[in-house]
Design a protein around this motif. Structure first.
Motif, PDB file in Angstrom:
ATOM      1  N   LYS A 197       0.765  -1.208   0.027  1.00  0.00           N
ATOM      2  CA  LYS A 197      -0.044  -0.052  -0.022  1.00  0.00           C
ATOM      3  C   LYS A 197       0.876   1.261   0.037  1.00  0.00           C
ATOM      4  O   LYS A 197       0.432   2.329   0.191  1.00  0.00           O
ATOM      5  CB  LYS A 197      -0.935  -0.027   1.375  1.00  0.00           C
ATOM      6  CG  LYS A 197      -0.225   0.013   2.516  1.00  0.00           C
ATOM      7  CD  LYS A 197      -1.352   0.006   3.617  1.00  0.00           C
ATOM      8  CE  LYS A 197      -0.736  -0.033   4.953  1.00  0.00           C
ATOM      9  NZ  LYS A 197      -1.480  -0.159   6.362  1.00  0.00           N
ATOM     10  N   ALA A 198       2.074   1.148  -0.180  1.00  0.00           N
ATOM     11  CA  ALA A 198       3.184   2.372  -0.192  1.00  0.00           C
ATOM     12  C   ALA A 198       2.797   3.222  -1.233  1.00  0.00           C
ATOM     13  O   ALA A 198       2.551   2.753  -2.362  1.00  0.00           O
ATOM     14  CB  ALA A 198       4.497   1.804   0.129  1.00  0.00           C
ATOM     15  N   PRO A 199       3.218   4.420  -1.077  1.00  0.00           N
ATOM     16  CA  PRO A 199       3.028   5.534  -2.387  1.00  0.00           C
ATOM     17  C   PRO A 199       4.233   5.247  -3.110  1.00  0.00           C
ATOM     18  O   PRO A 199       5.221   4.574  -2.776  1.00  0.00           O
ATOM     19  CB  PRO A 199       2.978   6.841  -1.618  1.00  0.00           C
ATOM     20  CG  PRO A 199       3.734   6.641  -0.676  1.00  0.00           C
ATOM     21  CD  PRO A 199       3.334   5.180   0.042  1.00  0.00           C
ATOM     22  N   ARG A 200       4.106   5.930  -4.419  1.00  0.00           N
ATOM     23  CA  ARG A 200       5.211   5.661  -5.497  1.00  0.00           C
ATOM     24  C   ARG A 200       6.671   6.289  -4.548  1.00  0.00           C
ATOM     25  O   ARG A 200       7.631   5.205  -4.835  1.00  0.00           O
ATOM     26  CB  ARG A 200       5.006   6.568  -6.315  1.00  0.00           C
ATOM     27  CG  ARG A 200       5.929   6.503  -7.593  1.00  0.00           C
ATOM     28  CD  ARG A 200       5.694   7.309  -8.658  1.00  0.00           C
ATOM     29  NE  ARG A 200       6.651   7.418  -9.818  1.00  0.00           N
ATOM     30  CZ  ARG A 200       6.884   6.462 -10.854  1.00  0.00           C
ATOM     31  NH1 ARG A 200       6.048   5.563 -10.853  1.00  0.00           N
ATOM     32  NH2 ARG A 200       7.980   6.174 -11.428  1.00  0.00           N
ATOM     33  N   ALA A 201       6.453   7.202  -4.018  1.00  0.00           N
ATOM     34  CA  ALA A 201       7.668   7.656  -3.519  1.00  0.00           C
ATOM     35  C   ALA A 201       8.419   6.803  -2.287  1.00  0.00           C
ATOM     36  O   ALA A 201       9.673   6.801  -2.161  1.00  0.00           O
ATOM     37  CB  ALA A 201       7.526   9.076  -2.637  1.00  0.00           C
ATOM     38  N   GLY A 202       7.665   6.240  -1.661  1.00  0.00           N
ATOM     39  CA  GLY A 202       8.012   5.157  -0.678  1.00  0.00           C
ATOM     40  C   GLY A 202       8.750   3.947  -1.398  1.00  0.00           C
ATOM     41  O   GLY A 202       9.745   3.243  -0.752  1.00  0.00           O
ATOM     42  N   LEU A 203       8.104   3.520  -2.295  1.00  0.00           N
ATOM     43  CA  LEU A 203       8.847   2.484  -3.210  1.00  0.00           C
ATOM     44  C   LEU A 203      10.142   2.690  -3.773  1.00  0.00           C
ATOM     45  O   LEU A 203      10.741   1.836  -3.942  1.00  0.00           O
ATOM     46  CB  LEU A 203       7.777   1.740  -4.087  1.00  0.00           C
ATOM     47  CG  LEU A 203       6.335   1.137  -3.661  1.00  0.00           C
ATOM     48  CD1 LEU A 203       5.476   1.092  -5.008  1.00  0.00           C
ATOM     49  CD2 LEU A 203       6.767  -0.147  -2.936  1.00  0.00           C
ATOM     50  N   LEU A 204       9.984   3.898  -4.387  1.00  0.00           N
ATOM     51  CA  LEU A 204      11.377   4.450  -4.902  1.00  0.00           C
ATOM     52  C   LEU A 204      12.394   4.452  -3.567  1.00  0.00           C
ATOM     53  O   LEU A 204      13.541   4.021  -3.860  1.00  0.00           O
ATOM     54  CB  LEU A 204      11.155   5.808  -5.571  1.00  0.00           C
ATOM     55  CG  LEU A 204      10.544   5.744  -6.881  1.00  0.00           C
ATOM     56  CD1 LEU A 204      10.245   7.133  -7.247  1.00  0.00           C
ATOM     57  CD2 LEU A 204      11.182   5.022  -7.905  1.00  0.00           C
ATOM     58  N   ALA A 205      12.066   4.904  -2.361  1.00  0.00           N
ATOM     59  CA  ALA A 205      12.767   4.931  -1.383  1.00  0.00           C
ATOM     60  C   ALA A 205      13.329   3.690  -1.040  1.00  0.00           C
ATOM     61  O   ALA A 205      14.431   3.716  -0.351  1.00  0.00           O
ATOM     62  CB  ALA A 205      12.064   5.807  -0.328  1.00  0.00           C
ATOM     63  N   ALA A 206      12.618   2.830  -0.975  1.00  0.00           N
ATOM     64  CA  ALA A 206      13.032   1.183  -0.926  1.00  0.00           C
ATOM     65  C   ALA A 206      14.077   0.859  -1.597  1.00  0.00           C
ATOM     66  O   ALA A 206      14.374  -0.266  -1.606  1.00  0.00           O
ATOM     67  CB  ALA A 206      11.718   0.434  -0.846  1.00  0.00           C
ATOM     68  N   GLY A 207      14.169   1.232  -3.014  1.00  0.00           N
ATOM     69  CA  GLY A 207      15.356   0.860  -3.857  1.00  0.00           C
ATOM     70  C   GLY A 207      14.832   0.345  -4.961  1.00  0.00           C
ATOM     71  O   GLY A 207      15.682  -0.193  -5.851  1.00  0.00           O
ATOM     72  N   LEU A 208      13.331   0.511  -5.363  1.00  0.00           N
ATOM     73  CA  LEU A 208      13.260  -0.230  -6.713  1.00  0.00           C
ATOM     74  C   LEU A 208      13.292   0.721  -7.626  1.00  0.00           C
ATOM     75  O   LEU A 208      13.021   2.056  -7.672  1.00  0.00           O
ATOM     76  CB  LEU A 208      11.513  -0.484  -6.311  1.00  0.00           C
ATOM     77  CG  LEU A 208      10.852  -1.492  -5.501  1.00  0.00           C
ATOM     78  CD1 LEU A 208       9.745  -2.083  -5.814  1.00  0.00           C
ATOM     79  CD2 LEU A 208      11.857  -2.761  -5.789  1.00  0.00           C
ATOM     80  N   GLU A 209      13.598   0.352  -8.953  1.00  0.00           N
ATOM     81  CA  GLU A 209      13.835   1.308  -9.941  1.00  0.00           C
ATOM     82  C   GLU A 209      12.603   1.833 -10.436  1.00  0.00           C
ATOM     83  O   GLU A 209      11.397   1.190 -10.358  1.00  0.00           O
ATOM     84  CB  GLU A 209      14.308   0.309 -11.263  1.00  0.00           C
ATOM     85  CG  GLU A 209      15.734  -0.150 -10.956  1.00  0.00           C
ATOM     86  CD  GLU A 209      15.872  -1.542 -10.098  1.00  0.00           C
ATOM     87  OE1 GLU A 209      14.716  -1.863  -9.563  1.00  0.00           O
ATOM     88  OE2 GLU A 209      16.806  -2.167  -9.961  1.00  0.00           O
TER      89      GLU A 209
END
Length: 317
Positions: free
Chosen positions: A44-56
């Motif tokens: 349920k994380a927002p886009r910014a959170g997924l990017l912060a987790a290191g996903l391309e």
């Protein structure tokens, strides 16, 4: 079905959901779990959170697209309707030997049962176009290994794999089949009845979620699971381009023993196995060669002792 070690259905459903995202392999799922603590939070994380987790960015787009069209709870329920068990790294039933390999699958879909005795497993693999000699040897080796208490692992393909599973079943033993597709898409079609028998005497296993078609690129990927589940890998017949040699390569990288059955120097199906022996693989003339090399010659006796005294710590290997 047990969610395993504190993982509730909501969390387990999100493991299944992430396993469906193309390109999101085990390493990135580990990254998400480390960053968010729970994959339900990552889902349920927002886009910014997924990017912060290191996903391309491209993978983030795929996650968001999957989130828009998939219901994790429904996907988990669909697995259960198919009679599948879902295992994650956090589940105590996840095979210990597979857990420690590089790129171990984040999720396994299983039809059947893992048993403690299946820890003593040997893979028997080879070409889809065996000779009569190769079929005979694969069937006999697998039958003798299973009679000795060893679980026979293979890939359900036509040819040597089929003979390996049949040999184990003839001995009344255990066998595991690792598929390159979803467990509702058994391939090849002609082995569907064999797959049903294997699910009764061991398990069908895959890292691919239900609905996944048997695409060519899936089979080299699944081969690391065949070797990863096993103490050693036996190649019966293989030409120089055989996928069985990929399995042998994974086995060597994983620190497993590699064995090969010698064949006529005039036979294309023996070129790969003869080369493996030249490169140091154990030469196999019978199941005893494998059992002795892996210190499994007294396995049935040892397993019997454990069953008779399950609370006693015994040295089994």
């Amino acid at each position: 079905m047990s969610a395993g070690m504190g993982i509730d259905d909501r969390e387990l459903a999100c493991w299944v959901a992430f396993s469906r995202v193309q390109g999101l392999g085990a390493a990135r799922i580990r990254r998400l779990q480390a960053h968010f603590g729970a994959l339900a939070d990552a889902w349920k994380a927002p886009r910014a959170g997924l990017l912060a987790a290191g996903l391309e960015p491209e993978l983030v787009d795929r996650v968001l697209a999957a989130r828009a069209r998939r219901d994790p709870a429904a996907d988990l329920e669909a697995c259960r309707r198919l009679g599948l068990k879902v295992l994650t790294w956090a589940d105590p039933d996840y095979p210990d030997r597979l857990r420690v390999i590089d790129y171990s699958p984040a999720v396994l879909f299983v039809k059947g049962n893992f048993l403690p005795a299946q820890a003593w497993a040997v893979a028997v693999v080879g070409t889809r176009r065996p000779t009569y000699y190769g079929r005979q040897v694969a069937r006999a080796l697998s039958r003798d290994l299973a009679a000795g208490g060893v679980t026979v692992v293979s890939g359900l393909a036509v040819g040597i794999d089929t003979e390996a599973h049949l040999g184990a079943l003839e001995a009344g033993g255990w066998t595991l089949a690792v598929l390159g597709s979803g467990l509702d898409q058994v391939y090849p079609w002609e082995n569907r009845q064999l797959a049903d028998r294997i699910a009764e005497a061991g398990a069908l296993i895959t890292e691919f979620p239900p609905g996944t078609q048997p695409a060519a690129q899936n089979f080299p990927i699944r081969n690391r699971i065949i070797s990863g589940l096993s103490l050693g890998v036996v190649v019966v017949e293989a030409d120089e381009a055989s996928g069985a040699l990929i399995t042998a390569g994974y086995a060597a990288d994983q620190g497993r023993d590699v064995f090969a059955v010698p064949g006529p120097i005039t036979s294309p199906q023996s070129r790969g196995t003869n080369r493996l022996i030249q490169d140091g693989a154990g030469l196999v003339t019978g199941a005893d060669d494998i059992l002795e090399a892996l210190k499994l010659a007294r396995l049935n006796h040892q397993v019997g002792l454990r069953q008779a005294a399950p609370d006693t710590e015994l040295e089994l290997l």
